[in-house]
Design an enzyme around this catalytic site. Structure first.
Site, PDB file in Angstrom:
ATOM      1  N   ASP A 107       0.869  -1.183   0.000  1.00  0.00           N
ATOM      2  CA  ASP A 107       0.000   0.000   0.000  1.00  0.00           C
ATOM      3  C   ASP A 107       0.904   1.230   0.000  1.00  0.00           C
ATOM      4  O   ASP A 107       2.124   1.100  -0.052  1.00  0.00           O
ATOM      5  CB  ASP A 107      -0.917   0.011   1.245  1.00  0.00           C
ATOM      6  CG  ASP A 107      -2.175   0.853   1.011  1.00  0.00           C
ATOM      7  OD1 ASP A 107      -2.041   1.976   0.490  1.00  0.00           O
ATOM      8  OD2 ASP A 107      -3.272   0.382   1.326  1.00  0.00           O
ATOM      9  N   TRP A 143      -5.528  32.963 -14.144  1.00  0.00           N
ATOM     10  CA  TRP A 143      -5.133  32.037 -13.069  1.00  0.00           C
ATOM     11  C   TRP A 143      -3.831  32.470 -12.425  1.00  0.00           C
ATOM     12  O   TRP A 143      -3.496  32.015 -11.339  1.00  0.00           O
ATOM     13  CB  TRP A 143      -5.000  30.618 -13.607  1.00  0.00           C
ATOM     14  CG  TRP A 143      -3.698  30.301 -14.286  1.00  0.00           C
ATOM     15  CD1 TRP A 143      -3.286  30.770 -15.493  1.00  0.00           C
ATOM     16  CD2 TRP A 143      -2.653  29.455 -13.792  1.00  0.00           C
ATOM     17  NE1 TRP A 143      -2.035  30.258 -15.782  1.00  0.00           N
ATOM     18  CE2 TRP A 143      -1.627  29.444 -14.761  1.00  0.00           C
ATOM     19  CE3 TRP A 143      -2.475  28.694 -12.637  1.00  0.00           C
ATOM     20  CZ2 TRP A 143      -0.442  28.725 -14.602  1.00  0.00           C
ATOM     21  CZ3 TRP A 143      -1.297  27.977 -12.491  1.00  0.00           C
ATOM     22  CH2 TRP A 143      -0.295  28.001 -13.467  1.00  0.00           C
ATOM     23  N   SER A 171      -1.847  18.551  -2.332  1.00  0.00           N
ATOM     24  CA  SER A 171      -0.848  17.955  -3.219  1.00  0.00           C
ATOM     25  C   SER A 171       0.498  17.784  -2.515  1.00  0.00           C
ATOM     26  O   SER A 171       1.232  16.853  -2.832  1.00  0.00           O
ATOM     27  CB  SER A 171      -0.714  18.747  -4.522  1.00  0.00           C
ATOM     28  OG  SER A 171      -0.614  20.094  -4.284  1.00  0.00           O
ATOM     29  N   GLU A 256       5.772  24.019 -11.911  1.00  0.00           N
ATOM     30  CA  GLU A 256       4.420  23.474 -11.962  1.00  0.00           C
ATOM     31  C   GLU A 256       4.105  22.851 -13.327  1.00  0.00           C
ATOM     32  O   GLU A 256       3.466  21.800 -13.400  1.00  0.00           O
ATOM     33  CB  GLU A 256       3.396  24.578 -11.635  1.00  0.00           C
ATOM     34  CG  GLU A 256       1.948  24.243 -11.928  1.00  0.00           C
ATOM     35  CD  GLU A 256       1.352  23.214 -10.979  1.00  0.00           C
ATOM     36  OE1 GLU A 256       1.965  22.950  -9.923  1.00  0.00           O
ATOM     37  OE2 GLU A 256       0.289  22.673 -11.298  1.00  0.00           O
ATOM     38  N   TYR A 258       6.085  21.354 -15.228  1.00  0.00           N
ATOM     39  CA  TYR A 258       6.720  20.039 -15.292  1.00  0.00           C
ATOM     40  C   TYR A 258       6.062  19.063 -14.332  1.00  0.00           C
ATOM     41  O   TYR A 258       6.022  17.855 -14.596  1.00  0.00           O
ATOM     42  CB  TYR A 258       8.225  20.157 -15.049  1.00  0.00           C
ATOM     43  CG  TYR A 258       8.862  20.938 -16.177  1.00  0.00           C
ATOM     44  CD1 TYR A 258       8.910  20.380 -17.450  1.00  0.00           C
ATOM     45  CD2 TYR A 258       9.321  22.224 -16.011  1.00  0.00           C
ATOM     46  CE1 TYR A 258       9.416  21.100 -18.509  1.00  0.00           C
ATOM     47  CE2 TYR A 258       9.823  22.944 -17.070  1.00  0.00           C
ATOM     48  CZ  TYR A 258       9.870  22.381 -18.316  1.00  0.00           C
ATOM     49  OH  TYR A 258      10.345  23.092 -19.368  1.00  0.00           O
ATOM     50  N   HIS A 304       8.560  33.781 -18.544  1.00  0.00           N
ATOM     51  CA  HIS A 304       7.130  34.069 -18.620  1.00  0.00           C
ATOM     52  C   HIS A 304       6.873  35.566 -18.566  1.00  0.00           C
ATOM     53  O   HIS A 304       5.732  35.989 -18.696  1.00  0.00           O
ATOM     54  CB  HIS A 304       6.387  33.412 -17.461  1.00  0.00           C
ATOM     55  CG  HIS A 304       6.395  31.922 -17.522  1.00  0.00           C
ATOM     56  ND1 HIS A 304       5.414  31.199 -18.150  1.00  0.00           N
ATOM     57  CD2 HIS A 304       7.286  31.010 -17.066  1.00  0.00           C
ATOM     58  CE1 HIS A 304       5.694  29.897 -18.061  1.00  0.00           C
ATOM     59  NE2 HIS A 304       6.829  29.759 -17.411  1.00  0.00           N
ATOM     60  N   THR A 329      14.604  17.224 -23.114  1.00  0.00           N
ATOM     61  CA  THR A 329      13.306  16.867 -23.683  1.00  0.00           C
ATOM     62  C   THR A 329      13.500  16.166 -25.021  1.00  0.00           C
ATOM     63  O   THR A 329      12.811  15.188 -25.334  1.00  0.00           O
ATOM     64  CB  THR A 329      12.425  18.120 -23.857  1.00  0.00           C
ATOM     65  OG1 THR A 329      12.488  18.876 -22.655  1.00  0.00           O
ATOM     66  CG2 THR A 329      10.992  17.741 -24.137  1.00  0.00           C
ATOM     67  N   LYS A 332      14.341  12.613 -24.551  1.00  0.00           N
ATOM     68  CA  LYS A 332      13.166  11.765 -24.298  1.00  0.00           C
ATOM     69  C   LYS A 332      12.431  11.449 -25.589  1.00  0.00           C
ATOM     70  O   LYS A 332      12.087  10.290 -25.855  1.00  0.00           O
ATOM     71  CB  LYS A 332      12.231  12.462 -23.306  1.00  0.00           C
ATOM     72  CG  LYS A 332      12.859  12.665 -21.950  1.00  0.00           C
ATOM     73  CD  LYS A 332      11.886  13.225 -20.949  1.00  0.00           C
ATOM     74  CE  LYS A 332      11.183  12.140 -20.201  1.00  0.00           C
ATOM     75  NZ  LYS A 332      11.992  11.480 -19.182  1.00  0.00           N
ATOM     76  N   ARG A 451      -4.815  37.314 -25.838  1.00  0.00           N
ATOM     77  CA  ARG A 451      -5.566  36.328 -25.071  1.00  0.00           C
ATOM     78  C   ARG A 451      -6.454  37.016 -24.055  1.00  0.00           C
ATOM     79  O   ARG A 451      -6.325  38.208 -23.813  1.00  0.00           O
ATOM     80  CB  ARG A 451      -4.599  35.355 -24.385  1.00  0.00           C
ATOM     81  CG  ARG A 451      -3.727  36.014 -23.347  1.00  0.00           C
ATOM     82  CD  ARG A 451      -2.614  35.126 -22.855  1.00  0.00           C
ATOM     83  NE  ARG A 451      -3.099  34.086 -21.952  1.00  0.00           N
ATOM     84  CZ  ARG A 451      -2.361  33.511 -21.002  1.00  0.00           C
ATOM     85  NH1 ARG A 451      -1.106  33.870 -20.820  1.00  0.00           N
ATOM     86  NH2 ARG A 451      -2.863  32.578 -20.231  1.00  0.00           N
TER      87      ARG A 451
END
Lengths: 526, 177
Positions: A107, A143, A171, A256, A258, A304, A329, A332, A451
């Site tokens: 568990d 957000w 979380s 976040e 990722y 950002h 990346t 991968k 946007r």
């Protein structure tokens, strides 16, 4: 724990409690995983309905259905619900179900904490949604909750912030549980480097969660004290600087993204080898690539916010470090592709979603590279190009990863095969509509459509109309997914223990459906 | 409960709490960073620059533009006396902004400056400015507020135009006291 008191019974005999109390009091990782997954599925439709309000309004120029303030509430709530209420709980659900089974543990390490971290979610989600009915409406600042705009929110502000706190607590507790389980409860012989990729990506994700969710909690706490207790962290009038919030937010916000995508990487790394009938190409390099991505995510946040003004050296640093992420990346993507090379491929629904992930996530990755280029970013910033970029990595990226994982493990969870024909129909409709929905948004952004606006100049009308058609198509297609899931839970062709003939790993050695308790005696891993 | 679980979980909780603290540590770190590179408005209330007039750089002219902003709700009339000046770097100039309280109650205002391009920020020296202190206004009072400034002769050559923008906020903190 209970093993000592019930030694005279076989463990398979004492199943779960009956009725609703089973779900409220459960400490079983499989039950809690199921709760997380159904909660996420419900939130997918709540957040999805909000996005359809947005797309309906944008179908034509001019204001048709909602007023601009409600439109802004929809863009804000859609993002908050999808990020914190849908995709993160979905992956925690996968972790709950699969991590103990994949490492041979009975568990999760901290089952009561596990129950608590799930049951916070419905309350936090309800509180967040309730803000829509408050005086002044829900948060409408986007957000990202940038001040000073977010400080103009009405009564909803403290509720939204408290909901973010609760979602963060949930979380963080989930992440602590996952780390303790992985570090302490692996079966003998399951060394770290032998762990399946999904377990690895979740281990790294959990560390990211513990590192950055508290920073967001700190940032929104500062918003709260600025709004109600007279501090001036971000209020220019009192000597604060709103740009500081953007730094704090994106110090959380970039890791976040990722947190959202790494578990999907893990799921894809389980699916592609299974349906290629080959081991994952470059398994160790996949682990190091995941760790590198996690490390780099801490030093790129200011990409950002290139347009807020920063010294040239800062722009160069954040541009180049961002581009560096393309290296792990790329490792991968090439490893997944190489896994399929000369493999004996078959194309069941999980594999189809995994392949769509591979193609479409890469498109999102490339548009991300375009946005990383500072002089180009000044043009693209806050345009629909950004919207197209992050929806490509989140929807055919993270969400397709989750859907692929659901199809992949559903036979193990329910003991029944899902309807393969319907699964394929679901895939093709989703894959087509997601591109109809988001691809035109690239063109809108490059042509200059900003946007988060409810109305736009008429030259953007055609692409917006196409995008809206895609949105409704994609949204209603997901109802088919619900039908397939319910049908699979109720019955269907019996699944074998191994389910897929290329499947390897401990979770495929237990019967389907997985018994309520698995690996009470630890398996031996060679 | 297994001891090794508790120990590891405890360490992870400590990490989470430490990261909550780190969020707040970002505030002073940001202030230090802004002071070093000369950007941002968290460097406290601006204080008077000490300038030694080395004599103006007579070969060079810089255009200084003045902008007045106020938030939507702020009940001020607020504008610069002149909207632009041609200045010699190294020489002191006087100008002013006009503000009027449009309400029937006392208001305390605080002007927050911003210089564009950001690179020019640390070369824009103010020896006297209404933004150094909060400004008290009687009901419906209007007045000119002075500003004395100099463009540092070290201003990089490629900058030929500098914009000074003030946003005039209602200072709630002062008003509350």
């Amino acid at each position: 724990m209970s093993a000592t008191t019930t030694h005279d019974e076989h463990h398979d005999d004492h199943g779960p409690d009956k009725g609703i109390m089973r779900w409220i009091t459960t400490t079983n990782h499989k039950d809690i995983g199921t709760l997380y997954l159904f909660f996420a599925l419900a939130m997918l439709f709540v957040g999805g309905a909000m996005s359809l309000v947005i797309r309906a309004e944008l179908f034509q120029p001019g204001l048709q259905f909602v007023n601009p303030d409600f439109f802004n509430q929809m863009t804000t709530m859609h993002a908050l619900i999808m990020v914190f209420g849908m995709i993160m709980p979905a992956f925690v659900g996968f972790a709950n179900w699969m991590v103990p089974m994949m490492i041979g543990a009975p568990d999760m390490a901290l089952p009561r904490l596990n129950n608590w971290s799930f049951w916070i979610l419905p309350f936090a989600g309800t509180m967040l949604l309730s803000t829509l009915f408050m005086d002044g409406g829900g948060p409408a600042s986007g957000w990202t909750l940038y001040p000073p705009l977010v400080l103009q929110t009405g009564d909803a502000l403290p509720f939204a912030i408290f909901a973010v706190h609760l979602l963060g607590v949930s979380s963080i507790m989930g992440a602590i549980n996952i780390i303790v389980t992985i570090m302490n409860m692996r079966a003998p012989g399951m060394t770290l480097m032998k762990m399946p990729l999904f377990v690895w990506t979740w281990l790294i994700t959990a560390y990211l969660l513990i590192a950055v969710m508290p920073v967001l909690a700190g940032g929104v706490t500062m918003l709260l004290t600025d709004a109600f207790f007279g501090t001036s962290f971000f209020q220019a009038a009192g000597g604060g600087d709103p740009v500081l919030f953007q730094h704090i937010f994106w110090f959380f916000g970039h890791p976040e993204v990722y947190i959202i995508i790494l578990p999907a990487f893990g799921i894809i790394s389980q699916i592609i080898p299974t349906f290629s009938r080959k081991p994952l190409f470059g398994n160790d390099s996949m682990i190091y690539a995941t760790a590198s991505i996690a490390f780099l995510s801490f030093i790129v946040w200011a990409h950002h916010m290139f347009t807020v003004g920063m010294p040239l050296a800062g722009q160069l640093f954040f541009m180049l470090s961002t581009m560096l992420i393309a290296v792990p990346t790329g490792v991968k993507v090439f490893n997944w592709t190489s896994t399929m090379w000369k493999g004996s491929l078959s194309f069941e629904t999980p594999m189809l979603f995994a392949l769509a992930f591979l193609f479409l996530f890469t498109i999102g990755g490339f548009s991300g590279l375009m946005l990383a280029i500072v002089p180009a970013d000044f043009q693209y910033h806050d345009s629909y190009f950004v919207v197209a970029h992050f929806h490509y990595v989140l929807v055919p990226g993270a969400l397709f990863g989750a859907i692929a994982g659901a199809y992949f493990w559903m036979p193990k969870w329910t003991g029944h095969m899902y309807n393969e024909t319907l699964g394929k129909v679901h895939f093709w409709l989703s894959a087509i509509f997601v591109n109809v929905l988001f691809f035109p948004q690239h063109f809108l952004g490059l042509a200059g459509m900003p946007r988060r606006i409810p109305d736009y100049a008429t030259q953007f009308a055609d692409f917006n109309a196409i995008s809206t058609i895609g949105a409704f198509g994609f949204g209603f297609t997901q109802l088919l997914f619900v039908y397939i899931v319910i049908k699979c839970v109720r019955g269907g062709e019996k699944a074998t223990a191994q389910v897929w003939d290329g499947a390897e790993g401990l979770e495929w050695t237990v019967p389907s459906p997985a018994p309520y308790h698995t690996f009470e005696d630890a398996p031996e891993v060679r | 409960m297994n001891d090794s679980h508790t120990t590891l979980a405890g360490k992870l909780v400590v990490l989470a709490v430490a990261m909550f603290g780190f969020g707040f540590l970002l505030v002073p770190l940001y202030d230090i960073f802004c002071q070093v590179v000369g950007i941002g408005s968290r460097t406290g209330t601006p204080t008077a620059a000490v300038v030694s007039e080395e004599g103006p750089d007579t070969d060079r002219r810089v255009i200084v533009e003045f902008i007045a902003n106020r938030n939507q709700q702020a009940p001020w009339e607020f504008r610069p006396a002149v909207t632009s000046m041609e200045v010699m770097p190294g020489k002191l100039y006087d100008t002013s902004y006009f503000a009027r309280n449009l309400t029937k109650r006392e208001l305390v205002g605080q002007a927050v400056p911003s210089v564009a391009p950001g690179q020019a920020n640390k070369y824009f020296k103010k020896t006297e400015c209404f933004c150094f202190t909060s400004q008290e206004f009687a009901p419906e009072e209007g007045r000119d507020m002075g500003l004395t400034f100099m463009i540092d002769p070290d201003l990089p050559r490629h900058i030929e135009r500098v914009t000074l923008a003030y946003t005039f906020f209602i200072n709630q903190q002062v008003a509350a006291n």
